[in-house]
Design a protein around this motif. Structure first.
Motif, PDB file in Angstrom:
ATOM      1  N   SER A 194       4.813   1.661  -5.403  1.00 34.63           N
ATOM      2  CA  SER A 194       5.654   1.386  -6.572  1.00 34.63           C
ATOM      3  C   SER A 194       6.975   0.703  -6.248  1.00 34.63           C
ATOM      4  CB  SER A 194       5.914   2.679  -7.337  1.00 34.63           C
ATOM      5  OG  SER A 194       6.526   3.613  -6.482  1.00 34.63           O
ATOM      6  N   CYS A 195       7.305   0.547  -4.968  1.00 30.15           N
ATOM      7  CA  CYS A 195       8.579  -0.098  -4.631  1.00 30.15           C
ATOM      8  C   CYS A 195       8.548  -0.607  -3.195  1.00 30.15           C
ATOM      9  CB  CYS A 195       9.739   0.894  -4.818  1.00 30.15           C
ATOM     10  SG  CYS A 195       9.728   2.241  -3.621  1.00 30.15           S
TER      11      CYS A 195
ATOM     12  N   HIS B  60      10.024   0.495  -0.663  1.00 24.05           N
ATOM     13  CA  HIS B  60       9.889   1.582   0.306  1.00 24.05           C
ATOM     14  C   HIS B  60       8.415   1.854   0.575  1.00 24.05           C
ATOM     15  CE1 HIS B  60      10.784   5.417   2.322  1.00 24.05           C
ATOM     16  NE2 HIS B  60       9.759   5.893   1.646  1.00 24.05           N
ATOM     17  N   CYS B  61       7.612   1.879  -0.476  1.00 21.27           N
ATOM     18  CA  CYS B  61       6.168   2.086  -0.336  1.00 21.27           C
ATOM     19  C   CYS B  61       5.552   0.972   0.520  1.00 21.27           C
ATOM     20  CB  CYS B  61       5.476   2.075  -1.697  1.00 21.27           C
ATOM     21  SG  CYS B  61       6.017   3.371  -2.816  1.00 21.27           S
TER      22      CYS B  61
HETATM   23 CU   LIG Z   1       7.940   3.318  -3.396  1.00 19.80          CU
END
Ligand SMILES: [Cu+2]
Length: 77
Positions: free
Chosen positions: A17-18, A20-21
């Motif tokens: 989802s972002c 970071h993922c």
């Molecule tokens: Cu994420």
């Protein structure tokens, strides 16, 4: 400099989802000895994995799943 590459595999990954993922998945894949590099795209839910040696699809799948994401498909490209 890019390492030696014998093949690429395309993975379809659900659950990112972002950014970071994306980094989490990239690092999980690049920790695998046979992986030379991985390019992960959030919008298309794809990872393109560059291999220096062949690796079982299950190893790629387990690495991503252990990081917390779902692998829907893996194919040679
Ligand atoms: Cu994420």
């Amino acid at each position: 400099m890019e390492g030696e590459s014998i093949m690429k595999k395309l993975m379809l990954i659900e659950g990112m989802s972002c950014g970071h993922c994306v980094n989490h998945v990239k690092n999980a894949l690049e920790d695998i000895a046979q992986v030379s590099s991985a390019v992960v795209d959030l919008e298309s839910k794809n990872a393109v994995v560059d291999l220096k040696e062949d690796v079982d699809d299950d190893i790629l799948k387990e690495a991503v799943e252990e990081a917390g994401y779902d692998v829907k498909e893996i194919k040679k490209i």
